[in-house]
Design a protein around this motif. Structure first.
Motif, PDB file in Angstrom:
ATOM      1  N   SER A 145      68.294  25.920   7.844  1.00 27.94           N
ATOM      2  CA  SER A 145      66.994  26.394   8.314  1.00 27.94           C
ATOM      3  C   SER A 145      66.274  27.232   7.264  1.00 27.94           C
ATOM      4  N   GLY A 146      66.723  27.139   6.017  1.00 27.86           N
ATOM      5  CA  GLY A 146      66.147  27.981   4.985  1.00 27.86           C
ATOM      6  C   GLY A 146      66.421  29.436   5.303  1.00 27.86           C
ATOM      7  N   SER A 147      65.377  30.275   5.252  1.00 29.20           N
ATOM      8  CA  SER A 147      65.527  31.680   5.615  1.00 29.20           C
ATOM      9  C   SER A 147      65.005  31.977   7.013  1.00 29.20           C
ATOM     10  N   LEU A 148      64.615  30.944   7.730  1.00 27.47           N
ATOM     11  CA  LEU A 148      64.164  31.124   9.108  1.00 27.47           C
ATOM     12  C   LEU A 148      65.360  31.158  10.055  1.00 27.47           C
ATOM     13  N   PRO A 149      65.244  31.843  11.176  1.00 23.95           N
ATOM     14  CA  PRO A 149      66.357  31.889  12.139  1.00 23.95           C
ATOM     15  C   PRO A 149      66.732  30.489  12.621  1.00 23.95           C
ATOM     16  N   GLU A 150      68.010  30.184  12.596  1.00 28.55           N
ATOM     17  CA  GLU A 150      68.474  28.851  12.996  1.00 28.55           C
ATOM     18  C   GLU A 150      68.063  28.505  14.425  1.00 28.55           C
ATOM     19  N   LYS A 151      68.045  29.520  15.301  1.00 27.17           N
ATOM     20  CA  LYS A 151      67.781  29.243  16.710  1.00 27.17           C
ATOM     21  C   LYS A 151      66.393  28.657  16.950  1.00 27.17           C
ATOM     22  N   LEU A 152      65.457  28.906  16.047  1.00 23.92           N
ATOM     23  CA  LEU A 152      64.124  28.327  16.199  1.00 23.92           C
ATOM     24  C   LEU A 152      64.185  26.803  16.223  1.00 23.92           C
ATOM     25  N   PHE A 153      65.201  26.261  15.564  1.00 25.12           N
ATOM     26  CA  PHE A 153      65.360  24.808  15.497  1.00 25.12           C
ATOM     27  C   PHE A 153      66.447  24.305  16.444  1.00 25.12           C
ATOM     28  N   SER A 154      67.593  24.998  16.470  1.00 23.19           N
ATOM     29  CA  SER A 154      68.707  24.524  17.304  1.00 23.19           C
ATOM     30  C   SER A 154      68.347  24.538  18.783  1.00 23.19           C
ATOM     31  N   GLU A 155      67.575  25.539  19.215  1.00 27.75           N
ATOM     32  CA  GLU A 155      67.188  25.615  20.628  1.00 27.75           C
ATOM     33  C   GLU A 155      66.186  24.535  21.016  1.00 27.75           C
ATOM     34  N   ARG A 156      65.619  23.872  20.025  1.00 24.99           N
ATOM     35  CA  ARG A 156      64.625  22.830  20.281  1.00 24.99           C
ATOM     36  C   ARG A 156      65.144  21.435  19.929  1.00 24.99           C
ATOM     37  N   GLN A 157      66.440  21.313  19.780  1.00 27.72           N
ATOM     38  CA  GLN A 157      67.040  20.008  19.478  1.00 27.72           C
ATOM     39  C   GLN A 157      66.483  19.402  18.185  1.00 27.72           C
ATOM     40  N   ILE A 158      66.383  20.253  17.158  1.00 25.57           N
ATOM     41  CA  ILE A 158      65.888  19.819  15.848  1.00 25.57           C
ATOM     42  C   ILE A 158      67.044  19.847  14.854  1.00 25.57           C
ATOM     43  N   ALA A 159      67.267  18.749  14.179  1.00 23.61           N
ATOM     44  CA  ALA A 159      68.343  18.658  13.189  1.00 23.61           C
ATOM     45  C   ALA A 159      68.029  19.541  11.980  1.00 23.61           C
ATOM     46  N   GLN A 160      69.091  20.030  11.322  1.00 27.39           N
ATOM     47  CA  GLN A 160      68.935  20.867  10.139  1.00 27.39           C
ATOM     48  C   GLN A 160      69.611  20.176   8.954  1.00 27.39           C
ATOM     49  N   VAL A 161      68.854  20.007   7.897  1.00 27.18           N
ATOM     50  CA  VAL A 161      69.332  19.268   6.726  1.00 27.18           C
ATOM     51  C   VAL A 161      69.160  20.145   5.490  1.00 27.18           C
ATOM     52  N   PRO A 162      70.219  20.792   5.016  1.00 22.83           N
ATOM     53  CA  PRO A 162      70.075  21.660   3.845  1.00 22.83           C
ATOM     54  C   PRO A 162      69.848  20.865   2.560  1.00 22.83           C
ATOM     55  N   PHE A 163      69.006  21.408   1.692  1.00 17.90           N
ATOM     56  CA  PHE A 163      68.818  20.846   0.356  1.00 17.90           C
ATOM     57  C   PHE A 163      69.545  21.738  -0.631  1.00 17.90           C
ATOM     58  N   GLN A 164      70.648  21.224  -1.189  1.00 13.65           N
ATOM     59  CA  GLN A 164      71.419  21.960  -2.184  1.00 13.65           C
ATOM     60  C   GLN A 164      70.770  21.750  -3.552  1.00 13.65           C
ATOM     61  N   PHE A 165      69.794  22.582  -3.858  1.00 17.44           N
ATOM     62  CA  PHE A 165      68.961  22.374  -5.050  1.00 17.44           C
ATOM     63  C   PHE A 165      69.765  22.399  -6.341  1.00 17.44           C
ATOM     64  N   TRP A 166      70.888  23.111  -6.333  1.00 16.46           N
ATOM     65  CA  TRP A 166      71.715  23.204  -7.533  1.00 16.46           C
ATOM     66  C   TRP A 166      72.337  21.861  -7.912  1.00 16.46           C
ATOM     67  N   ASP A 167      72.373  20.926  -6.984  1.00 15.88           N
ATOM     68  CA  ASP A 167      72.839  19.579  -7.344  1.00 15.88           C
ATOM     69  C   ASP A 167      71.898  18.909  -8.337  1.00 15.88           C
ATOM     70  N   VAL A 168      70.654  19.410  -8.386  1.00 19.43           N
ATOM     71  CA  VAL A 168      69.628  18.842  -9.271  1.00 19.43           C
ATOM     72  C   VAL A 168      69.395  19.726 -10.481  1.00 19.43           C
TER      73      VAL A 168
END
Length: 422
Positions: A145-168
């Motif tokens: 969820s980046g720096s936003l609270p996870e619950k803003l998305f998890s409580e709304r049935q929204i998937a979370q997909v982290p971008f591991q920028f260091w892979d690039v």
């Protein structure tokens, strides 16, 4: 009575017509970029660039031959802005390579990109809600969820997909020695925000390749990050039109803040003070002449249009140049307003909380944008114009638009002259 009924019918018809026109403007696109413009079509030698002291006109063609506020022309104008930003600031964002493979195992999506006989792997540990989906999704810089609270998305049935920028590319890149440089050895000069934007697009490519296995709604993708990752989210959203909602949190200089406006403030992240590793060295030719840049960051934000963008700020941290961000937001807002889609752009600049910690006071704006642009709830109000700058004259920065005379209003010029005399 007859006249009142006629007026009522006319009002209803006008509202229906406006809504119909609004619906013709897409909320998101199915391709990374709807139109491209080669840098050589818009680039000018630095010595030949014209001075534009106020903020540049986002509707003016790069060749100086007029301007257009028609949405039908926006795809071309948006591409021109993107080409300028790549040429002068971040370096080229490479297009999608021919060889991309994706495998989804457990909760891990592994994407393998191959070019130049070399391969790069992106790994994302996806958090899926319970149920069958398909689910809207947020790309969080660094974590789900980046720096936003996870619950803003998890409580709304929204998937979370982290971008591991260091892979690039690492946070502080070693030029020419990063993972992306194996694929593009000719781009050792590229800035991190070009590399990271490329990685975000390849992450979306990978999700498309495993669409049958991962129940994610590819028409409802968001991206978010804070601070340097807020800049990353903004660049990512600007340069990939498959992202429906961009939430740029406390992005500061090099993000929402305009380089020109920041020069007029105090100890803030100006062009000359920002990290050389995040941008190309070419940008720093403008350290003492930002008024010669043919664009500014209100236009970076405008590249997100007609899709949705929410800018979050925190004026407690001087370095973030939030007053500059506010002026820049007001200028960018004009683009959404011109197209009749003002509800797709908002800004909330709120004090009284730590850096990258969303306070409860900002929850309503974030929740509204999530509800409308990820979940399709059109009943919520997404007109957000929250700021602590009632006395800032933001209009002086854009008053010249459409006049072909890029100067401040006369009152502003008189004030500047008086300051020089004193």
């Amino acid at each position: 009575m007859h006249n009142k009924l006629s007026l009522l019918l006319l009002a209803v018809f006008t509202l229906m017509l406006l809504n119909a026109c609004k619906q013709e403007i897409p909320l998101v696109y199915s391709v990374e970029c709807t139109k491209s413009v080669a840098p050589e079509e818009v680039a000018t030698d630095t010595a030949d660039l014209k001075i534009v002291a106020p903020l540049t006109d986002p509707f003016a063609w790069s060749n100086g031959q007029g301007r257009s506020e028609k949405f039908a022309d926006w795809s071309r104008r948006r591409a021109e802005i993107g080409a300028e930003i790549q040429y002068y600031e971040i370096g080229p964002k490479p297009s999608r390579p021919d060889s991309i493979d994706a495998i989804y195992t457990g909760d891990s999506l592994t994407i393998t990109i191959t070019r130049n006989g070399q391969s790069l792997k992106l790994v994302s540990h996806i958090i899926l809600p319970e149920g069958e989906g398909p689910f809207p999704a947020v790309i969080g810089i660094g974590k789900g969820s980046g720096s936003l609270p996870e619950k803003l998305f998890s409580e709304r049935q929204i998937a979370q997909v982290p971008f591991q920028f260091w892979d690039v590319m690492a946070w502080e890149q070693k030029r020419g020695q990063e993972p992306i440089n194996k694929l593009y050895p000719e781009l050792t000069f590229m800035g991190a925000y070009s590399a990271w934007s490329w990685g975000i697009s390849r992450l979306i490519d990978g999700r498309e390749l495993v669409a049958d296995e991962v129940p994610i709604d590819l028409q409802h993708l968001a991206i978010t990050g804070c601070s340097f990752a807020g800049k990353m989210a903004l660049f990512g959203g600007a340069f990939d039109q498959r992202i429906a909602l961009t939430i740029a949190q406390e992005s500061g200089g090099g993000g929402a803040a305009a380089w020109r406006v920041s020069e007029t403030l105090g100890n803030v992240e100006t062009l000359g003070r920002t990290s050389h590793l995040w941008f190309t060295e070419n940008l720093f030719k403008f350290s003492k002449s930002v008024e010669k840049l043919p664009y500014d960051h209100h236009e970076l934000m405008a590249m997100v249009a007609p899709r949705a963008l929410l800018v979050l700020g925190n004026p407690d941290y001087e370095w973030l140049a939030e007053e500059s961000g506010y002026v820049s937001c007001r200028a960018a807002q004009r683009v959404w307003e011109t197209f009749g889609i003002k509800d797709r752009f908002g800004f909330s600049i709120v004090a009284g909380h730590p850096h990258c910690r969303l306070p409860e006071e900002q929850y309503p704006e974030v929740e509204a944008f999530i509800e409308k642009f990820l979940l399709g709830n059109t009943e919520v109000n997404t007109v957000a114009e929250i700021h602590p700058y009632p006395n800032v004259d933001y209009k002086k920065w854009t008053a010249w638009w459409g006049s072909n005379n890029p100067v401040f209003p006369k009152t502003e010029l008189k004030n500047q002259s008086a300051e020089k005399i004193n």
